[in-house]
Write an enzyme that holds these catalytic residues in place. Structure first.
Site, PDB file in Angstrom:
ATOM      1  N   LYS A 107       0.874  -1.140  -0.076  1.00  0.00           N
ATOM      2  CA  LYS A 107      -0.008   0.169   0.032  1.00  0.00           C
ATOM      3  C   LYS A 107       1.053   1.159   0.135  1.00  0.00           C
ATOM      4  O   LYS A 107       1.326   1.893   0.927  1.00  0.00           O
ATOM      5  CB  LYS A 107      -1.029  -0.030   1.401  1.00  0.00           C
ATOM      6  CG  LYS A 107      -2.177   0.452   1.170  1.00  0.00           C
ATOM      7  CD  LYS A 107      -2.349   2.033   1.064  1.00  0.00           C
ATOM      8  CE  LYS A 107      -2.036   3.014   2.229  1.00  0.00           C
ATOM      9  NZ  LYS A 107      -1.773   4.271   1.749  1.00  0.00           N
ATOM     10  N   GLU A 161       8.885   1.053  11.217  1.00  0.00           N
ATOM     11  CA  GLU A 161      10.243   2.007  11.051  1.00  0.00           C
ATOM     12  C   GLU A 161       9.516   3.436  11.185  1.00  0.00           C
ATOM     13  O   GLU A 161       8.712   3.917  10.369  1.00  0.00           O
ATOM     14  CB  GLU A 161      10.821   1.858   9.576  1.00  0.00           C
ATOM     15  CG  GLU A 161      12.045   2.310   9.701  1.00  0.00           C
ATOM     16  CD  GLU A 161      12.441   3.689   9.125  1.00  0.00           C
ATOM     17  OE1 GLU A 161      12.221   4.745   9.913  1.00  0.00           O
ATOM     18  OE2 GLU A 161      12.436   3.790   7.957  1.00  0.00           O
ATOM     19  N   CYS A 194      13.417  10.259   7.947  1.00  0.00           N
ATOM     20  CA  CYS A 194      13.218   9.948   9.143  1.00  0.00           C
ATOM     21  C   CYS A 194      14.553  10.211  10.196  1.00  0.00           C
ATOM     22  O   CYS A 194      14.393  10.359  11.258  1.00  0.00           O
ATOM     23  CB  CYS A 194      12.511   8.677   9.095  1.00  0.00           C
ATOM     24  SG  CYS A 194      13.536   7.445   8.104  1.00  0.00           S
ATOM     25  N   GLU A 204       9.123  15.740  15.610  1.00  0.00           N
ATOM     26  CA  GLU A 204       9.346  15.511  14.456  1.00  0.00           C
ATOM     27  C   GLU A 204       8.951  16.584  13.324  1.00  0.00           C
ATOM     28  O   GLU A 204       7.755  16.802  13.382  1.00  0.00           O
ATOM     29  CB  GLU A 204       9.550  14.119  13.679  1.00  0.00           C
ATOM     30  CG  GLU A 204       9.854  13.738  12.460  1.00  0.00           C
ATOM     31  CD  GLU A 204       9.673  12.429  11.997  1.00  0.00           C
ATOM     32  OE1 GLU A 204       8.716  11.971  12.172  1.00  0.00           O
ATOM     33  OE2 GLU A 204      10.800  11.644  11.854  1.00  0.00           O
TER      34      GLU A 204
HETATM   35  P1  NAI Z   1       1.396   8.525   7.930  1.00  0.00           P
HETATM   36  O1  NAI Z   1       2.072   7.582   9.209  1.00  0.00           O
HETATM   37  O2  NAI Z   1      -0.182   8.993   8.157  1.00  0.00           O
HETATM   38  O3  NAI Z   1       1.499   7.665   6.652  1.00  0.00           O
HETATM   39  C1  NAI Z   1       2.703   6.729   6.159  1.00  0.00           C
HETATM   40  C2  NAI Z   1       1.653   5.644   5.505  1.00  0.00           C
HETATM   41  O4  NAI Z   1       0.551   5.112   6.474  1.00  0.00           O
HETATM   42  C3  NAI Z   1       0.895   6.063   4.272  1.00  0.00           C
HETATM   43  O5  NAI Z   1       0.702   5.046   3.262  1.00  0.00           O
HETATM   44  C4  NAI Z   1      -0.589   6.345   4.967  1.00  0.00           C
HETATM   45  O6  NAI Z   1      -1.590   6.067   4.022  1.00  0.00           O
HETATM   46  C5  NAI Z   1      -0.543   5.027   5.754  1.00  0.00           C
HETATM   47  N1  NAI Z   1      -1.467   5.172   6.912  1.00  0.00           N
HETATM   48  C6  NAI Z   1      -2.142   6.313   7.377  1.00  0.00           C
HETATM   49  N2  NAI Z   1      -3.181   6.093   8.130  1.00  0.00           N
HETATM   50  C7  NAI Z   1      -3.161   4.910   8.377  1.00  0.00           C
HETATM   51  C8  NAI Z   1      -3.908   3.974   9.281  1.00  0.00           C
HETATM   52  N3  NAI Z   1      -5.035   4.409  10.036  1.00  0.00           N
HETATM   53  N4  NAI Z   1      -3.981   2.600   9.185  1.00  0.00           N
HETATM   54  C9  NAI Z   1      -2.885   2.222   8.175  1.00  0.00           C
HETATM   55  N5  NAI Z   1      -2.203   2.848   7.671  1.00  0.00           N
HETATM   56  C10 NAI Z   1      -2.235   4.286   7.326  1.00  0.00           C
HETATM   57  O7  NAI Z   1       2.455   9.946   7.718  1.00  0.00           O
HETATM   58  P2  NAI Z   1       1.677  11.316   7.269  1.00  0.00           P
HETATM   59  O8  NAI Z   1       0.472  11.639   7.784  1.00  0.00           O
HETATM   60  O9  NAI Z   1       1.969  11.162   5.634  1.00  0.00           O
HETATM   61  O10 NAI Z   1       3.018  12.222   7.792  1.00  0.00           O
HETATM   62  C11 NAI Z   1       2.887  12.572   9.143  1.00  0.00           C
HETATM   63  C12 NAI Z   1       4.311  12.647   9.777  1.00  0.00           C
HETATM   64  O11 NAI Z   1       4.829  11.416   9.855  1.00  0.00           O
HETATM   65  C13 NAI Z   1       5.520  13.538   8.927  1.00  0.00           C
HETATM   66  O12 NAI Z   1       5.406  14.776   9.172  1.00  0.00           O
HETATM   67  C14 NAI Z   1       6.504  12.727   9.510  1.00  0.00           C
HETATM   68  O13 NAI Z   1       6.764  13.221  10.849  1.00  0.00           O
HETATM   69  C15 NAI Z   1       6.110  11.381   9.711  1.00  0.00           C
HETATM   70  N6  NAI Z   1       6.477  10.410   8.555  1.00  0.00           N
HETATM   71  C16 NAI Z   1       7.485   9.564   9.137  1.00  0.00           C
HETATM   72  C17 NAI Z   1       8.060   8.933   8.063  1.00  0.00           C
HETATM   73  C18 NAI Z   1       9.369   7.943   8.165  1.00  0.00           C
HETATM   74  O14 NAI Z   1      10.142   7.910   7.315  1.00  0.00           O
HETATM   75  N7  NAI Z   1       9.565   7.455   9.384  1.00  0.00           N
HETATM   76  C19 NAI Z   1       7.517   8.799   6.641  1.00  0.00           C
HETATM   77  C20 NAI Z   1       6.396   9.795   6.526  1.00  0.00           C
HETATM   78  C21 NAI Z   1       5.922  10.520   7.545  1.00  0.00           C
END
Ligand code: NAI
Ligand code: MG
Length: 483
Positions: free
Chosen positions: A179, A255, A289, A386
């Site tokens: 996904k 991660e 990250c 973050e």
């Molecule tokens: P997110 O954690 O919401 O999204 C990451 C993935 O999770 C996407 O594929 C999204 O569709 C999915 N997702 C979102 N809600 C979900 C749920 N309830 N159940 C299952 N999957 C779900 O991250 P977002 O909102 O795009 O970014 C917010 C913050 O997260 C960023 O500002 C950053 O601080 C952090 N982040 C960290 C990352 C890393 O590499 N560790 C990558 C992206 C975001």
């Protein structure tokens, strides 16, 4: 330049389909704020179809019973196809994510290719052990694929995160439902096409594009998914773990976020450290990250260091991501753009000083100037949360005794950096810091062979290297009577 961007579809059983609901969502180019294309919006019902396909492919043995060497060859062909199409895919990634073409071409693509090469070579080297047990028995272990794997990935390195997830999962013989992030689904879909061309049997890789709370949650909750691997925010990571535990207790690896300390000692090569600090925070617009977002600078060199950092930050070329000279592109979305700018305001409110940047870099597109905050303390919001943008928080230190405590005083533990010519100090720090990766006199180095993952709320499990095989395999102990 000037590639055709196709509308996105869902991949199930090696066929491209619309979502069952027929819904689609817009995919935006963050550098222009304009629609790039649209994409099928998968939800629970599409996850259902995809998991069924993955389950059938797993149980049929078409993949797990294929000779491991042949599985490896398919992954190697995928690496070659990525190489062949690297200019086109780099451009697609840049259009969708906003990151500079110099990075997609010279970082994202080579690292993704290398990941497939690495796991193609590892596929036929996954084996069990024989164990000298008591009594007249032969005891050995089998290392078997975990089964049907759900993989949920973020938007900051869309292709590379797909490669980190798919490389080891496919090498071990698992089948997958992937996904991608809703902001950046396009490069993963292109990768799906190439994996089919490389010879992946039907159902081994299924890709469902869609949103987190619908498609993502359905995958994390599914009763017939054996393992879920997630990269993204710590908040959603906790939800994924909860969903897994409340349904079928599927295995989880996470991660998540980071707030890495990057520590500059007065005895370091200061110019190299300035470049390392820049690379540590402004690489990929700070949407990393493991970004070196807490910059601890020893007081005796603090002013000199920050003045050099400011000068260099102001020289970074921010703008059109398709221009080969661009060093920093657009943030991925309006949501992230606003979030980053609001953190800058929060920092100012709590007493930090913006010595450069802190504002949008252009009228159109989600560009933010490279930003340096001075006079930050470890207790300020900007040092604790973050930001995930091109904003570095500079903290000054004198007391080195207290430094390791401060470095570790965070809920995160993904990475850390140290700049010093004193090797004892560097290795002591590497040992004491609670982080999954430590960079000494360098920053943001990656290799498919070297493990990556977090301590504390940065998650658990190690991706890349041989360690990633543990995420996607089960160990079975077999006893044979020799009587
Ligand atoms: P997110 O954690 O919401 O999204 C990451 C993935 O999770 C996407 O594929 C999204 O569709 C999915 N997702 C979102 N809600 C979900 C749920 N309830 N159940 C299952 N999957 C779900 O991250 P977002 O909102 O795009 O970014 C917010 C913050 O997260 C960023 O500002 C950053 O601080 C952090 N982040 C960290 C990352 C890393 O590499 N560790 C990558 C992206 C975001
Ligand atoms: Mg989210």
């Amino acid at each position: 330049m000037g590639i055709q961007v196709k509308p996105g579809k869902i991949l199930i059983n090696n066929e491209w389909t619309e979502s069952l609901s027929g819904k689609r969502f817009d995919v935006i180019n963050p550098a222009t704020e304009e629609k790039l294309t649209d994409c099928a919006e998968g939800d629970k019902k599409d996850i259902e179809r995809a998991v069924l396909a993955a389950r059938r492919a797993f149980e049929s043995g078409a993949w797990k019973k294929m000779s491991a060497r042949e599985r490896g060859r398919i992954l190697n062909r995928a690496a070659q196809l990525l190489e062949k199409h690297r200019h086109e895919i780099a451009e697609l990634e840049t259009l969708n994510n906003g990151k500079p073409i110099s990075e997609t071409l010279h970082v994202d693509l080579p690292l993704a290719i290398e990941t497939f090469e690495y796991y193609s070579g590892l596929a036929d080297k996954i084996h069990g052990e024989t164990i000298p047990v008591n009594g007249p028995f032969l005891n050995y272990t089998l290392r078997e694929p975990a089964g049907v794997v759900g993989q949920i990935i973020p938007w900051n390195f869309p292709l590379l995160m797909a490669a980190w997830k798919l490389g080891p999962a496919l090498a071990t013989g698992c089948t997958v439902v992937l996904k991608p992030a809703e902001q950046t689904p396009l490069s993963a879909l292109r990768l799906g096409e190439l994996l089919i061309e490389a010879g992946l049997p039907a159902g081994v890789l299924n890709i469902v594009t869609g949103f987190g709370p619908t498609a993502g949650a359905a995958l994390a909750q599914h009763m017939d998914v054996d393992k879920v691997a997630f990269t993204g925010s710590t908040g959603v990571g906790k939800m994924v773990m909860k969903m897994a535990s409340e349904t079928n207790l599927k295995r989880v690896s996470l991660e998540l976020g980071g707030k890495a300390p990057n520590i500059i000692f007065a005895d370091s090569d200061l110019d190299a450290a300035v470049n390392g600090a820049l690379r540590g925070i402004f690489f990929n617009q700070g949407e990393v990250c493991c970004a070196g977002s807490r910059l601890f600078v020893e007081k005796s060199v603090h002013d000199e260091f920050l003045s050099k950092l400011k000068t260099k930050a102001e020289k970074l070329v921010v703008g059109n991501p398709l221009d080969p000279k661009t060093q920093m592109g657009a943030q991925v979305s309006e949501e992230q753009f606003k979030k980053i700018l609001s953190y800058v305001e929060q920092g100012k409110k709590e007493g930090a000083k913006v010595i450069t940047g802190g504002t949008p870099a252009q009228n159109k597109g989600y560009f933010i100037k490279p930003t340096v905050l001075e006079g930050v303390t470890n207790q300020m919001t900007v040092a604790r949360e973050e930001i995930f943008g091109p904003v570095v928080c500079a903290l000054s230190f004198t007391n080195t005794e207290d430094l390791i405590h401060q470095a570790n005083d965070t809920i995160y533990g993904l990475s850390a950096g140290i700049w010093t010519r004193d090797i004892g100090k560097a290795h002591r720090f590497a040992k004491e810091v609670k982080a999954g990766t430590v960079w000494i006199n360098c920053y943001n180095q990656f290799d498919a062979a070297s493990p990556f993952g977090g301590f504390k709320q940065s998650g658990f499990g190690r991706e890349l290297g041989e360690h990633a095989l543990e995420l996607y395999t089960q160990v079975k102990s077999v006893w044979v009577s020799l009587d």
